[in-house]
Design a protein around this motif. Structure first.
Motif, PDB file in Angstrom:
ATOM      1  N   ASN A 257       0.828  -1.208   0.000  1.00  0.00           N
ATOM      2  CA  ASN A 257       0.000   0.000   0.000  1.00  0.00           C
ATOM      3  C   ASN A 257       0.862   1.258   0.000  1.00  0.00           C
ATOM      4  O   ASN A 257       0.547   2.233  -0.699  1.00  0.00           O
ATOM      5  N   ASP A 258       1.932   1.264   0.795  1.00  0.00           N
ATOM      6  CA  ASP A 258       2.837   2.414   0.814  1.00  0.00           C
ATOM      7  C   ASP A 258       3.491   2.625  -0.551  1.00  0.00           C
ATOM      8  O   ASP A 258       3.629   3.756  -1.016  1.00  0.00           O
TER       9      ASP A 258
ATOM     10  N   GLU B 232       2.264   1.641  -3.498  1.00  0.00           N
ATOM     11  CA  GLU B 232       1.228   2.107  -4.428  1.00  0.00           C
ATOM     12  C   GLU B 232       0.936   3.586  -4.220  1.00  0.00           C
ATOM     13  O   GLU B 232       0.776   4.333  -5.190  1.00  0.00           O
ATOM     14  N   ASN B 233       0.878   4.024  -2.966  1.00  0.00           N
ATOM     15  CA  ASN B 233       0.656   5.452  -2.688  1.00  0.00           C
ATOM     16  C   ASN B 233       1.813   6.299  -3.214  1.00  0.00           C
ATOM     17  O   ASN B 233       1.602   7.396  -3.727  1.00  0.00           O
TER      18      ASN B 233
ATOM     19  N   ILE C 249       1.397   6.535  -7.024  1.00  0.00           N
ATOM     20  CA  ILE C 249       0.312   7.467  -7.340  1.00  0.00           C
ATOM     21  C   ILE C 249       0.779   8.906  -7.140  1.00  0.00           C
ATOM     22  O   ILE C 249       0.479   9.785  -7.955  1.00  0.00           O
ATOM     23  N   SER C 250       1.543   9.156  -6.086  1.00  0.00           N
ATOM     24  CA  SER C 250       2.033  10.524  -5.853  1.00  0.00           C
ATOM     25  C   SER C 250       3.026  10.945  -6.931  1.00  0.00           C
ATOM     26  O   SER C 250       3.036  12.110  -7.345  1.00  0.00           O
TER      27      SER C 250
END
Length: 132
Positions: free
Chosen positions: A109-110, A112-113, A116-117
């Motif tokens: 999740n980290d 993927e975030n 995305i950023s």
């Protein structure tokens, strides 16, 4: 916006970033977190040393222009180089996190975030470039 870019605060932030880049990538004194370790441990020095050198030289050039040491003929290009170096470093870190990182859900999740950023930063910079 130009009052921020030419301010002493902006130059001090760039100078601190230059010092931190030198300490992390050349002296290798501080590698605080696992996130920084992925770039240093899993990337060839033949890739990250020139990239970080270009990053530092462009930032020092911007500081020199803002303080009046150099003529500001290539300031826009130096800003683009700094932004591109940061984005390339982000992409390399994201790739290494995917390839070498643990496979638990929180880490994914980290990562993927972070990806995305990176995409959002590229989109925002492109929009700013076309509007200006």
């Amino acid at each position: 916006m130009s009052y921020l870019v030419n301010s002493v605060f902006y130059d001090l932030v760039y100078l601190v970033i230059c010092i931190l880049l030198i300490r992390v990538y050349f002296i290798q004194k501080i590698i605080c977190s696992e996130k920084e370790q992925y770039f240093v441990l899993h990337v060839s020095p033949f890739l990250y040393i020139p990239l970080v050198c270009i990053h530092i030289i462009a930032m020092l050039y911007i500081i020199g222009v803002n303080r009046g040491f150099f003529f500001g003929e290539y300031t826009k290009e130096a800003n683009i180089i700094v932004i591109m170096a940061v984005l390339i470093e982000f992409i390399i870190v994201a790739y290494n996190r995917i390839k070498y990182g643990p496979k638990d859900r929180k880490f994914k999740n980290d990562t993927e975030n972070g990806i995305i950023s990176i995409v959002l930063i590229i989109v925002i910079l492109a929009v700013m470039y076309f509007i200006d």
